[in-house]
Design an enzyme around this catalytic site. Sequence first.
Site, PDB file in Angstrom:
ATOM      1  N   LYS A 144       0.852  -1.198   0.000  1.00  0.00           N
ATOM      2  CA  LYS A 144       0.000   0.000   0.000  1.00  0.00           C
ATOM      3  C   LYS A 144       0.886   1.245   0.000  1.00  0.00           C
ATOM      4  O   LYS A 144       1.904   1.291   0.714  1.00  0.00           O
ATOM      5  CB  LYS A 144      -0.876  -0.041   1.239  1.00  0.00           C
ATOM      6  N   SER A 173      -9.502   1.915   3.222  1.00  0.00           N
ATOM      7  CA  SER A 173      -8.641   2.649   2.345  1.00  0.00           C
ATOM      8  C   SER A 173      -7.670   1.772   1.544  1.00  0.00           C
ATOM      9  O   SER A 173      -7.029   2.266   0.625  1.00  0.00           O
ATOM     10  CB  SER A 173      -7.865   3.707   3.112  1.00  0.00           C
ATOM     11  N   SER A 208      -9.732  -0.484   7.367  1.00  0.00           N
ATOM     12  CA  SER A 208      -9.188  -0.308   6.026  1.00  0.00           C
ATOM     13  C   SER A 208      -8.527  -1.508   5.378  1.00  0.00           C
ATOM     14  O   SER A 208      -8.172  -1.439   4.210  1.00  0.00           O
ATOM     15  CB  SER A 208      -8.202   0.864   6.021  1.00  0.00           C
TER      16      SER A 208
END
Lengths: 503, 95, 484
Positions: A79, A154, A178
């Site tokens: 990420k 996210s 997330s």
Amino acid sequence: MKLWEMTAKEILAHVLARDVSSDQVLDSFLDRISEAEPQLNAFIDVLEPSARLCASRVDKKLEKGENPGLLAGLPVAIKDNICVKGAPCTCASKMLENWIAPYDATCVSKLVEQGAIIIGKTNLDEFAMGSSTETSAFGITKNPWDTERVPGGSSGGSAAAVSSGMAPIALGTDTGGSIRQPASFTGVCGLKPTYGLVSRYGVTAFASSLDAVGPIGETVWDCALVLDAISGFDDMDPTSSARPGRSYRANLDKEVKGLKVGIAQEFLEGVEPDVLECFESKVACLEDLGIEVQVLTLPSLSYAIDIYYIIASAEASSNLARFDGVRFGRRAEAETLDELYGLSRGTGFGEEVIRRIMIGTYALSAGNKEKYYVRAAKARTMLIEDFKKSFGKVDLIISPATPYVAFKVGEKIEDSLAMYTGDLITVPVNLAGLCALSMPIGFSHAHGKMLPCGLQIIGKPYDEHTVLRLGYALEQAMGDEIRSKRVTMRQSLKPVREVELVD
Amino acid sequence: MELDITRLAHDAGITLPEEYKDDLANDLTSLLEHMKHLLKVDLEGYEPTFSMVESQQLRLFDDVVEQTLSSEVLFETAPSVDERYFKVPRESQGS
Amino acid sequence: MTEVLDDTYEMMVGLEVHVELATQTKMFCRCSSRFGDPPNTNICPICMGLPGTLPQANMEAVRLAVRAALALNCSLNLTSRFDRKHYFYPDLPKGYQISQFYIPLAQAGYIEIDNPRKKIRINRVHIEEDAGKSIHAGDEITTASYSLLDFNRSGVPLIEIVSEPDIASPDEARQYLEKLQRTLAFSAVSDVKMEEGSMRVDCNISVRPKGAEAKGTPCEMKNLSSFRAVTRALAYEFERQKEILAHGGKIQRQTRHWDEVQEVTKLLRLKQTSDDYRYFPDPDLPPLQLSQDFVDEVRRSMPRLPEEIIAYYTEDLGLPRYDAEVLTLDPAISAFFEECVSLGGEPKTVSNWIMVELLGYMRNKGLSYDSIPVSPQYFVSMLDLIKEGVISGKIGKDVLITMIETGKEPKIIVEERGLQQISDEESLSRIVDEIISNNQSVVEEIKAGKEKALGFLVGQVMKVTKGKANPGKVNELLRQKLSE
């Protein structure tokens, strides 16, 4: 079966058996990326050159008969709020558009030490603030199951990458759900480890007392493998736990009969019927496995969203104060210092980030601090104690992973409150520092396209072993149910000649 | 309490884009209203949890110099450098 | 004598002193904390506030902070916390400073001043990290005005020492600061050099009619550059505020700047409300827990503080209190003194020579007391030469200066310059005879009873011998010959 279609466990077996080289594995996934990525926009950066170097290093070790590591040759997507040295780390923000991380996050160096190949940096909601990956400054990521829908957030990019076969495993971060929510929306497994189990050093801070780094993979075993590699004490992180870890893979197939599992009724409020149906069928499945299921009540859960948004925003407003255009990052044209700050931050940050910073600044201001921040902190204690009491009665708590399946792009983004309340099931885990697994348990057919539903299994702090064990048992009991549908979905993601890119 | 969005933005170090200044003000007002739910709950007897490491001890490190990074790397990614200094506009007079 | 400023008004002054701790590394990272290196050489991701970084607390900084707190008579909080203090300024990389607000390291201490004899209470001592340094360039007129930032100082460990507003005059402020500086220098906590920024002073001063119950409104002055600036600024502020009050006006809460050149304070900022730093406990840092063992060990290993040393010098070595106080103006002086005594120097002799000659020279040349420019070995050597009669005391003063300026050994200096005292009767006799025969009028005066004129003749002998004649012997010989 192509290499990119395999689970991490399967690929690893081939690599260690010397059936395939690390380089061939990388080839396969890079091909898949060129196939599927134009439709999904899961990656901000693909790091081919450095990945090649990594792969050849691993292959050399294998040739020499040296230990290639736990993750030998496995591509991992990271990420883009986690630092990989020498690569851009944008946090999906214009503020860090051109920033190159000068050091590796601890979790990244651990992966690399274990032979993993960092294949790319994935898309996210800007600074990890969001539940749909729609607030990224570099375009939205699509859900592989239905490209008109969000992958969740996210960590939407990481989840979409694994779900679509562009990476066998990925790292995400989970501050309020997330990892778990996008895993659920995209039909893969995602684990939020106990706070402090995985080092946060090198992970751009959103909310310091809530952030956790965790794995996303197709199976429970794959997640356990990554956890084995990245967990453990790190003296670069003052909140890192000094607890010794046992292997998470080693005890996955132990007996689950007799485990006591609770369902918090507050978690079922507002859950859509299709999701509830899926959940209830799996509860029945668990009972068949000999699990004792009981209903619990945790009254403080109804305040969880308010507690979360106050604390997370307060900590975020503090953690993002360093982005000022002075030493790094975006700097707006400015003649005065006030302009430098105001414009760099005003144009560098997107609307959602600004919204959260403003809430956080408000909650910490003189006159408001007692009413908002301190009260939220006290209510957090109440929530922690509620969980403690519950874990006195049960070993694990289960719930649907999300109240609904993946929603359409643009559907919720205009209504912050609606977006926020969707996090009700996931935020309490971060507030209490617990661990939780999100795993695919079936599909909803209520929206035209088949969309994944997820189960959340919540465990006591440091009890990932029991959480993973139950997940594994359920996964085994479900057989090929999920995988077969995933294979079909993946096949439908063929390269399209004229690609419509949505900003 | 009326939300002074200009003052709040100033405290947050942000010049709000005109396009969504009003929307943001409305948004924040309704969000903060919602969060007032917390004012109703009885929190008597609860100590605040400000971190997840309250029961741990701060680890202390030996006072030994270790240079982890060359400054050159940090200059490379800086917006404005003058010789070996980071450069910014001067504080506006009378602020 | 106690300063009496005014009959109608009184001042209440609180001082906030920031002191850089003498560690090798910074408070939350292992960059060097050394002063004076080229700009931006001692920086790393942590002290530059890069994304993803986390603080690593310095053990030695904690130890020195505890030592300071004990030396200042504080009570320690065995559990204290770190909090975040938020404000935007380019030299503050994270946009917040890690400090201690809610539960500081230590509280309720004091410093005793002598004149008047009173205790100035210390409200708190807490640990925090320093910000970087800004150099402002350009002027208000040109558009090309900018600031240059050096982050070497960012993250250096500091303690902040906050006094209660017990200080009642500029001179009390000076005494407090001098005592504070000495105490911290002797406890080896810091260099405490205002000129290097390792000690910085902010003041808060309020004025009220004598005997009034309500406190006055305080004005703040930050970063005064010297103790002298502090006393002058306070004196000026007292008059300014007094004027306003005397005319029935109200004092506004302000931050003012002391202009060294014009010798006035000027308004910098109005403080309508106190600054809102949005303090909250730093979630990244667990509480700082001190064990009683740790505290005891710090107490045990504390270097001797001035009072203890003064007691030793006066009671054990028999020096007058005045001497002991001068010798404890700086740890370097007392260390030098003790080394000389251990090498065989006679305490009072060594003391006199240090106080008058050595420190006098250093003062003249503007040398700081924290570094003695001559070695104890050579110093004692030189005193031995005087004791043995090889050189006179007067020549000794010369030799001392040469020792300092050339670094040479006293014996060598004496030889090279032929400074040996002339003590043998034969050579001296000849010279004395010559002086007598050349100064018959003075001789008459002496014979007539004017004893003092003998000194003139002695002086003449010293002149002719370029100071090398043994004055005692010369005196003796003159008396002998004149009484014949």
